[in-house]
Design a protein around this motif. Structure first.
Motif, mmCIF file in Angstrom:
data_model
loop_
_atom_site.group_PDB
_atom_site.id
_atom_site.type_symbol
_atom_site.label_atom_id
_atom_site.label_comp_id
_atom_site.label_asym_id
_atom_site.label_seq_id
_atom_site.Cartn_x
_atom_site.Cartn_y
_atom_site.Cartn_z
ATOM 1 N N ILE A 206 -20.620 38.014 -15.437
ATOM 2 C CA ILE A 206 -20.759 36.748 -16.326
ATOM 3 C C ILE A 206 -20.585 37.185 -17.819
ATOM 4 O O ILE A 206 -19.811 36.497 -18.831
ATOM 5 N N ILE A 207 -21.302 38.028 -18.225
ATOM 6 C CA ILE A 207 -21.455 38.412 -19.715
ATOM 7 C C ILE A 207 -20.357 38.970 -20.216
ATOM 8 O O ILE A 207 -20.085 38.830 -21.545
ATOM 9 N N LYS A 208 -19.694 39.688 -19.681
ATOM 10 C CA LYS A 208 -18.479 40.374 -20.301
ATOM 11 C C LYS A 208 -17.530 39.310 -20.708
ATOM 12 O O LYS A 208 -17.124 39.517 -21.588
ATOM 13 N N GLU A 222 -21.060 45.689 -21.474
ATOM 14 C CA GLU A 222 -21.383 45.821 -20.311
ATOM 15 C C GLU A 222 -22.939 46.123 -20.196
ATOM 16 O O GLU A 222 -23.436 46.828 -21.092
ATOM 17 N N LEU A 223 -23.534 45.692 -19.127
ATOM 18 C CA LEU A 223 -25.005 45.912 -18.866
ATOM 19 C C LEU A 223 -25.265 47.117 -17.790
ATOM 20 O O LEU A 223 -24.317 47.024 -16.729
ATOM 21 N N ARG A 224 -25.746 48.090 -18.178
ATOM 22 C CA ARG A 224 -25.958 49.343 -17.213
ATOM 23 C C ARG A 224 -27.508 49.446 -16.922
ATOM 24 O O ARG A 224 -28.352 49.849 -17.598
ATOM 25 N N TYR A 225 -27.576 49.049 -15.503
ATOM 26 C CA TYR A 225 -29.057 49.306 -15.230
ATOM 27 C C TYR A 225 -29.436 50.820 -14.933
ATOM 28 O O TYR A 225 -28.473 51.527 -14.305
ATOM 29 N N THR A 280 -25.510 39.598 -31.254
ATOM 30 C CA THR A 280 -24.566 38.911 -30.799
ATOM 31 C C THR A 280 -24.535 39.168 -29.095
ATOM 32 O O THR A 280 -24.367 38.290 -28.430
ATOM 33 N N ALA A 281 -24.850 40.563 -29.072
ATOM 34 C CA ALA A 281 -25.039 40.717 -27.257
ATOM 35 C C ALA A 281 -26.385 40.154 -26.781
ATOM 36 O O ALA A 281 -25.957 39.857 -25.574
ATOM 37 N N VAL A 282 -27.157 39.897 -27.331
ATOM 38 C CA VAL A 282 -28.494 39.223 -26.940
ATOM 39 C C VAL A 282 -28.060 37.700 -26.756
ATOM 40 O O VAL A 282 -28.586 37.309 -25.742
ATOM 41 N N SER A 288 -25.650 34.015 -20.702
ATOM 42 C CA SER A 288 -25.206 34.373 -19.389
ATOM 43 C C SER A 288 -26.417 34.119 -18.238
ATOM 44 O O SER A 288 -26.136 33.989 -17.092
ATOM 45 N N GLU A 289 -27.756 34.061 -18.759
ATOM 46 C CA GLU A 289 -28.856 33.756 -17.945
ATOM 47 C C GLU A 289 -28.610 32.372 -17.498
ATOM 48 O O GLU A 289 -29.037 32.039 -16.360
ATOM 49 N N ILE A 290 -28.142 31.505 -18.525
ATOM 50 C CA ILE A 290 -28.119 30.006 -18.267
ATOM 51 C C ILE A 290 -27.059 29.941 -16.914
ATOM 52 O O ILE A 290 -27.156 29.435 -16.046
ATOM 53 N N LYS A 291 -25.914 30.594 -16.854
ATOM 54 C CA LYS A 291 -24.759 30.677 -16.161
ATOM 55 C C LYS A 291 -25.252 31.085 -14.456
ATOM 56 O O LYS A 291 -25.019 30.688 -13.788
ATOM 57 N N LEU A 292 -26.053 32.367 -14.770
ATOM 58 C CA LEU A 292 -26.271 32.696 -13.531
ATOM 59 C C LEU A 292 -27.426 32.015 -12.688
ATOM 60 O O LEU A 292 -27.376 31.888 -11.423
ATOM 61 N N SER A 293 -28.115 31.306 -13.482
ATOM 62 C CA SER A 293 -29.151 30.637 -12.931
ATOM 63 C C SER A 293 -28.534 29.372 -12.289
ATOM 64 O O SER A 293 -29.004 28.747 -11.065
ATOM 65 N N GLU A 294 -27.714 28.708 -12.700
ATOM 66 C CA GLU A 294 -26.852 27.640 -12.375
ATOM 67 C C GLU A 294 -25.924 28.192 -11.061
ATOM 68 O O GLU A 294 -26.062 27.608 -10.191
ATOM 69 N N ASP A 295 -25.490 29.350 -11.058
ATOM 70 C CA ASP A 295 -24.610 29.780 -10.049
ATOM 71 C C ASP A 295 -25.434 30.124 -8.757
ATOM 72 O O ASP A 295 -25.231 29.657 -7.588
ATOM 73 N N ILE A 296 -26.754 30.617 -8.871
ATOM 74 C CA ILE A 296 -27.708 30.833 -7.982
ATOM 75 C C ILE A 296 -28.433 29.646 -7.395
ATOM 76 O O ILE A 296 -28.430 29.353 -6.033
#
Length: 361
Positions: A206-208, A222-225, A280-282, A288-296
């Motif tokens: 999502i974030i990309k 890119e987020l890297r765990y 800008t990244a934050v 992206s948090e909002i979109k992920l929550s909606e997707d799940i």
């Protein structure tokens, strides 16, 4: 999801408050130290059982009171919920959902979904890894009940193991007990790692795109765990570090040492990014948090913006404001100029002064 109303009693500087929210954009403005952030904190703790400021329960109770109450009403998937929270200075908090007490605060996760964005979040990238782990934990706990169970179980065993390691200084033989604890640490910790990796992978999808749109395709984020240990190497790593853990009297291996990196065009933002790039990244992360929550969940979360607009330049303000028109949002600010200048649609306006809120609609 929509929050309908909140009632406060002896919470921070609110001796008594009863307030209904608009389902759209709610603005709370006033001078500093009047109670704006306290209101959002009350909403957040009612939804998650925790303060976004990591405050203890006793710190949120009015100075001259022994207890505080929060009552939050919300609607989610056409079902109504009432969350009653009783904070106590000398005892654990009490929580009830629709009048039925719950045994553990963790049972609250999954009922409500909120995303909070405050000036402190703008330092998420450059601050220490503990804050990035907390970000992963708070978001995952709202999205995945299994994660709540695995994380609580893991933290419990880690705390027990740390107590055992400290007891070794008294000359106790603890080797056999360490094996028992390490077996459980591998069991629960491996699931925490797996779910954090899955979460990061989904967020990356999502974030990309969001970040590319924000930067006119000039930057790729890119987020890297970065797990402290891989599940397949967990058991061996614990054995390899046993002597060092006994020497330091603390657990050194496991997801309580994980981190999350923000990679911009192949470079680690924590070390090489400008403040503007980090912010800008934050901002991309929050959207992206909002979109992920909606997707799940199939439902949009409530967004809490705590005086964050004053920390963003005009371009980033516009990016944020243009993304939240169809989300219930509670925004705190010192003045309304940013919204007027941006010709931003506002549904309800409230003035906050010395623990009192009045509508300006």
């Amino acid at each position: 999801m929509k929050i309908k109303s909140i009632e406060l009693e002896n919470f921070r500087n609110y001796s008594s408050l009863s307030l209904e929210f608009n389902e759209g954009i709610n603005i709370f403005y006033g001078d500093n130290a009047q109670g704006k952030t306290n209101l959002l904190e009350a909403v957040y703790i009612a939804c998650t059982s925790k303060s976004q400021k990591s405050a203890r329960d006793r710190e949120m109770i009015s100075f001259d009171s022994k207890e505080a109450h929060i009552k939050l009403s919300l609607v989610k998937a056409e079902m109504s919920y009432r969350i009653d929270m009783h904070l106590k200075k000398n005892n654990a908090k009490g929580i009830a959902v629709n009048g039925v007490p719950i045994k553990r605060a963790s049972e609250l996760f999954g009922i409500a979904n909120v995303v909070i964005f405050s000036p402190e979040d703008l330092n998420l990238i450059k601050n220490g890894p503990a804050e990035r782990r907390r970000f992963m934990d708070m978001e995952l706990c709202q999205l995945n009940r299994m994660y709540v169970h695995e994380l609580i179980s893991y933290n419990r065993v880690i705390n027990q193991k740390n107590k055992l390691l400290k007891s070794a200084f008294a000359g106790n033989d603890i080797e056999a007990f360490l094996d028992v604890y390490n077996e459980q640490i591998v069991k629960y910790g491996s699931e925490v790692i797996r779910l954090r990796q899955k979460f990061t992978d989904r967020l990356n999808g999502i974030i990309k795109e969001i970040h590319k749109n924000m930067t006119g395709n000039a930057e790729e984020l890119e987020l890297r765990y970065e797990p402290n240990v891989r599940p397949e190497e967990f058991e061996e790593a614990l054995l390899r570090h046993r002597t060092q853990e006994l020497k330091n009297a603390v657990s050194l291996i496991g997801p309580h040492k994980d981190d999350l990196s923000f990679i911009l065009n192949g470079v680690d933002l924590k070390h090489f990014g400008s403040q503007g790039q980090q912010r800008t990244a934050v901002l991309s992360l929050k959207l992206s948090e909002i979109k992920l929550s909606e997707d799940i969940n199939g439902d949009r979360p409530v967004l809490l913006l705590d005086d964050v607009l004053s920390e963003l330049d005009r371009n980033r303000q516009n990016m944020l404001l243009s993304s939240i028109n169809d989300i219930q949002t509670l925004i705190t600010c010192t003045g309304l100029d940013d919204f007027i200048d941006n010709r931003f649609h506002i549904d309800s306006v409230y003035r906050v002064s010395k623990g009192h809120i009045t509508g300006d609609n």
